[in-house]
Design a protein around this motif. Structure first.
Motif, mmCIF file in Angstrom:
data_model
loop_
_atom_site.group_PDB
_atom_site.id
_atom_site.type_symbol
_atom_site.label_atom_id
_atom_site.label_comp_id
_atom_site.label_asym_id
_atom_site.label_seq_id
_atom_site.Cartn_x
_atom_site.Cartn_y
_atom_site.Cartn_z
ATOM 1 N N ASP A 129 7.635 0.604 -9.059
ATOM 2 C CA ASP A 129 6.884 -0.395 -8.303
ATOM 3 C C ASP A 129 7.516 -0.592 -6.929
ATOM 4 O O ASP A 129 8.745 -0.614 -6.789
ATOM 5 N N LEU A 130 6.655 -0.753 -5.940
ATOM 6 C CA LEU A 130 7.080 -1.102 -4.580
ATOM 7 C C LEU A 130 6.375 -2.388 -4.187
ATOM 8 O O LEU A 130 5.162 -2.541 -4.417
ATOM 9 N N VAL A 149 11.909 -2.067 -3.759
ATOM 10 C CA VAL A 149 11.577 -1.073 -4.782
ATOM 11 C C VAL A 149 12.506 -1.305 -5.966
ATOM 12 O O VAL A 149 13.730 -1.432 -5.783
ATOM 13 N N MET A 170 7.663 6.480 2.481
ATOM 14 C CA MET A 170 8.631 6.472 1.392
ATOM 15 C C MET A 170 8.913 7.890 0.961
ATOM 16 O O MET A 170 8.015 8.743 0.936
ATOM 17 N N LEU A 181 11.963 2.786 -10.215
ATOM 18 C CA LEU A 181 11.171 3.574 -9.260
ATOM 19 C C LEU A 181 9.703 3.638 -9.678
ATOM 20 O O LEU A 181 9.025 4.659 -9.499
#
Length: 766
Positions: A263-264, A257, A222, A261
């Motif tokens: 939490d994934l 996601v 990422m 920005l």
């Protein structure tokens, strides 16, 4: 000398009415009686007709909320082909529902007319030499942001924009255009991968662009990209920061996601979701593992609703569930929690397409059926079979009136016509507890607008209805006893000359505009009460005790002193006593606050768990009670005063005291009128607008705390109706709240009239 009777003289014949004159007078009286009879009847029918018109108009404006959802296949068009045939990976529609877009696995992006499938424009994504596309990802629909992944591990984010132009008056031309916010050349994220990514996602959030990819080996790469534009040259400078995420050691099937920005979410091939906290870019951490589906079921597709605050998960068993991050008060951690489910599809869920600006979505399944669902109201609105093969792609327009559906193995696009203007207004959404996004539990909430485009409308009528009853209740608690007791004393005990002064003076209070009362309550009374809260205690205790003490002392005075005051004028003696007691209560307030409440009664209330708002139900009760008192007093006083004298005189002649006469004779006889006075006052309190608007704080909360505010139905209509869009769901719900207010007052008044008639019939024999 004898007295003689006075001579009786007959009136002159000219003064006696002749038969003709008597007949003329009789006709005039008949005409007057007829005019009065039919005039009053016509006026009554006119009032009923006006009320019926109001009811009809309110129902006319709210009726569209009851209209059933319509979704049907309109036309079918051929799938716009590429130069080299390739599977479709995505479909789009513009906001005017004129142009569709088809993304193919070959990298060709074809724009076509949604009316006939005619190709309008085609773009080819740059593919590294010797490589091919093996992954595709997207952001939520309203961003129109996509990413292609190639077999060498590089990725290329791109964006679709629809530009408008007006070459001549009345003609609009929509031109689709591709833009590359992070550059036109493919890039690598993380350390790259030799085999390419099995899952990709791209997000445009508040901190920049995030591109993430997952592999079949469980590795997740990422990167965060931020852009800065030089105002002088127009050059765009791009900077990046890579994340180091731990491997999940399972094939990554899907990555998501959220826009914040923070939490994934990585979903593996067995239906397990891995939740990563990515706030700390240098050290992302795995927060939890969540099993999204029961054993034996797999996750077939998952997609964020608009705003990326909640996740819709589809299973191989046809199930649809909504999951959301909920904060745990004990650990202060946010955990993914299932908050609701929807009606199951007949086959496995194959595709989910969220709406652009609402919390609804379309879901396609393996049987070729498309379902229309809405999250906030927890309803499945419509199921429509569109094909015999599994649905693998859906596109919905930004205005939610058209959708494109493609089935697996089919070269036809089906265009759906959708009529679904008000999905939020189900019975459970308006009157039930709803678990809204960002909330820890189901609640009753009214919040109709926000600055966020992805805002979830909260249109519960419960806080407004409770607020209306709360305001009316506290106003009546103050007004009813004062008005009725004052009416009884004025009509029965007070001297005539004094009554002729007091009654008009109180009735004159009704002429004071409520906007003035609301202004004074909000600007002067609310801060004064806040700074002198002990007055509430001292007045409630000191005034009644002081009045009783004065009355007892008056009865113990010698008769020659008491008899100097004419009967019915004793009440005037209480005026200076009340003024003195009021001055003592106000003067003692600071001392009481220091002695019993540690110097601040407001802080003391907060410390014991009782919140205090400056503009609250207490202020509304005082101000609105002041406005309602004249109405109740005037009607109740007339009812008491008109009790026949022979009833009261007979009671006194039989040995009853004046108070016994009041309780046993006057009150039962006057009870229909007194009850009518109370209900009319209550009706005015329910419909009051300006006082509540200016003195309540307008907080739509559900409680009966005296020291917190409220928002009423009438005040809410006054505040929000001028600002809402005509014909919108918000507009319709405001008219629905007006209809609820009308029905509420109609039911109360009807019940009151039934009770009044029964009381009148019961005591008519007196």
């Amino acid at each position: 000398m004898s007295a003689t009777a006075p001579e009786q003289t007959a009136p002159p014949a000219s003064l006696l009415p002749s038969a003709e004159r008597r007949e003329k007078l009789r006709k005039i009286r008949g005409i007057r009686d007829g005019v009065s009879l039919y005039g009053v009847g016509a006026a009554g029918l006119g009032v009923i007709f006006a009320l019926a018109l109001i009811f009809f108009y309110l129902f006319y404006e709210t009726f569209p909320l009851l209209k059933p959802v319509s979704m049907e296949v309109g036309i079918e068009i051929s799938v716009p082909g590429d130069e080299a045939p390739a599977p479709t990976v995505h479909l789009t529609l513009d906001r005017f529902e004129e142009i569709g877009g088809r993304f193919s696995e070959s990298g060709a992006i074809t724009f076509f007319s949604s009316a006939d499938g005619r190709i309008l424009f085609r773009e080819q994504v740059t593919i590294p030499e010797g490589e091919s596309i093996n992954a595709f990802g997207r952001s939520e629909s309203r961003r129109s942001l996509f990413v292609y992944g190639f077999t060498d591990g590089s990725v290329l984010p791109l964006k679709v924009e629809y530009q408008q132009s007006f070459p001549r008056e009345g003609v609009r031309v929509i031109t689709p255009r591709l833009s590359f916010p992070l550059g036109e050349e493919p890039m690598r994220i993380g350390d790259g991968t030799a085999e390419g990514y099995s899952a990709l996602t791209v997000v445009e959030g508040r901190g920049g662009f995030v591109v993430a990819g997952g592999t079949r080996g469980g590795e997740i790469a990422m990167a965060l990209f931020t852009t800065r534009t030089n105002m002088m040259t127009g050059a765009v400078q791009i900077s990046r920061q890579d994340y180091a995420l731990p491997s999940i050691n399972r094939p990554v099937r899907q990555l998501l996601v959220n826009e914040s920005l923070r939490d994934l979410f990585a979903i593996d091939d067995q239906g397990t979701l891995f939740h990563f906290d990515i706030v700390d870019r240098n050290q992302p951490r795995l927060v939890e593992r969540v099993t999204l589906v029961p054993e034996g079921v797999t996750v077939t597709v998952a997609q964020f609703l608009v705003g990326s605050r909640s996740l819709i998960v589809g299973g191989s068993d046809g199930s649809l569930n909504q999951w959301m991050l909920v904060r745990d008060d004990a650990t202060n951690e946010v955990n993914l929690t299932r908050i609701r489910g929807f009606r199951d599809h007949a086959g496995a869920i194959t595709f989910i397409e969220p709406e652009y600006t609402r919390k609804g979505f379309l879901a396609g399944d393996a049987t070729g059926t498309v379902g229309l669902h809405y999250a906030t109201s927890s309803v499945s609105l419509k199921f429509l079979p569109v094909a015999q093969w599994p649905v693998n792609r859906i596109a919905i327009s930004p205005i939610n009136r058209m959708a494109l559906v493609k089935s697996e193995g089919s070269e036809v696009l089906r265009v759906l016509a959708i009529d679904n203007p008000h999905p939020q207004t189900s019975l459970s959404g308006l009157w039930g507890r709803v678990w809204y996004e960002g909330r820890a539990q189901p609640e009753f909430i009214w919040q109709s607008s926000s600055a966020d485009d992805a805002f979830e409308s909260k249109l519960s009528l419960v806080p407004l209805t409770v607020g209306t009853l709360k305001a009316a209740l506290f106003a009546m608690l103050l007004a009813t006893p004062l008005a009725i007791m004052g009416a009884i004393y004025t009509a029965y005990f007070m001297a005539g000359p004094m009554r002729r002064i007091v009654k008009p003076s109180i009735e004159l209070m009704e002429a004071l505009p409520t906007v003035i009362l609301g202004f004074l309550a909000g600007i002067w009374l609310a801060p004064y009460i806040e700074n002198n809260l002990p007055i509430l205690v001292t007045v409630l205790v000191l005034l009644p005790l002081g009045m009783l003490a004065f009355g007892y002392g008056w009865t113990r005075l010698p008769g020659q002193i008491r008899h100097r005051v004419p009967p019915g004028w004793e009440g005037a003696l209480l005026v200076p006593v009340m003024l003195l007691l009021g001055w003592v209560a106000v003067s003692a307030s600071p001392w009481i606050e220091v002695a019993f409440f540690d110097g601040s009664m407001r802080q003391w209330l907060t410390d014991v768990g009782i919140p205090y708002d400056q503009r609250n139900a207490l202020i509304v009760g005082l101000a609105m009670g002041f406005a309602v008192i004249p109405t109740i007093f005037s009607i109740a006083e007339d009812a008491v005063f008109n009790v026949p004298r022979h009833l009261t005189q007979g009671s006194l002649a039989l040995g009853a005291t004046p108070w016994q006469t009041v309780v046993g004779v006057v009150l039962p006889t006057a009870s229909p009128g007194i009850f009518s006075a109370v209900m009319i006052g209550f009706g005015r309190a329910v419909g009051e607008t300006m006082i509540v608007l200016m003195a309540s704080g307008n907080s739509p909360i559900v409680n009966f705390n005296l020291f917190e505010g409220m928002r009423t139905l009438a005040a809410n209509i006054a505040v929000e109706l001028p600002e809402t869009a005509v014909g919108s769901t918000h507009f319709r719900v405001l008219f629905l709240s007006a209809l609820v207010l009308l029905v509420l007052t109609f039911v109360l008044n009807t019940a009151a009239e039934i009770v009044r008639q029964r009381l009148r019939k019961r005591y008519a024999s007196l």
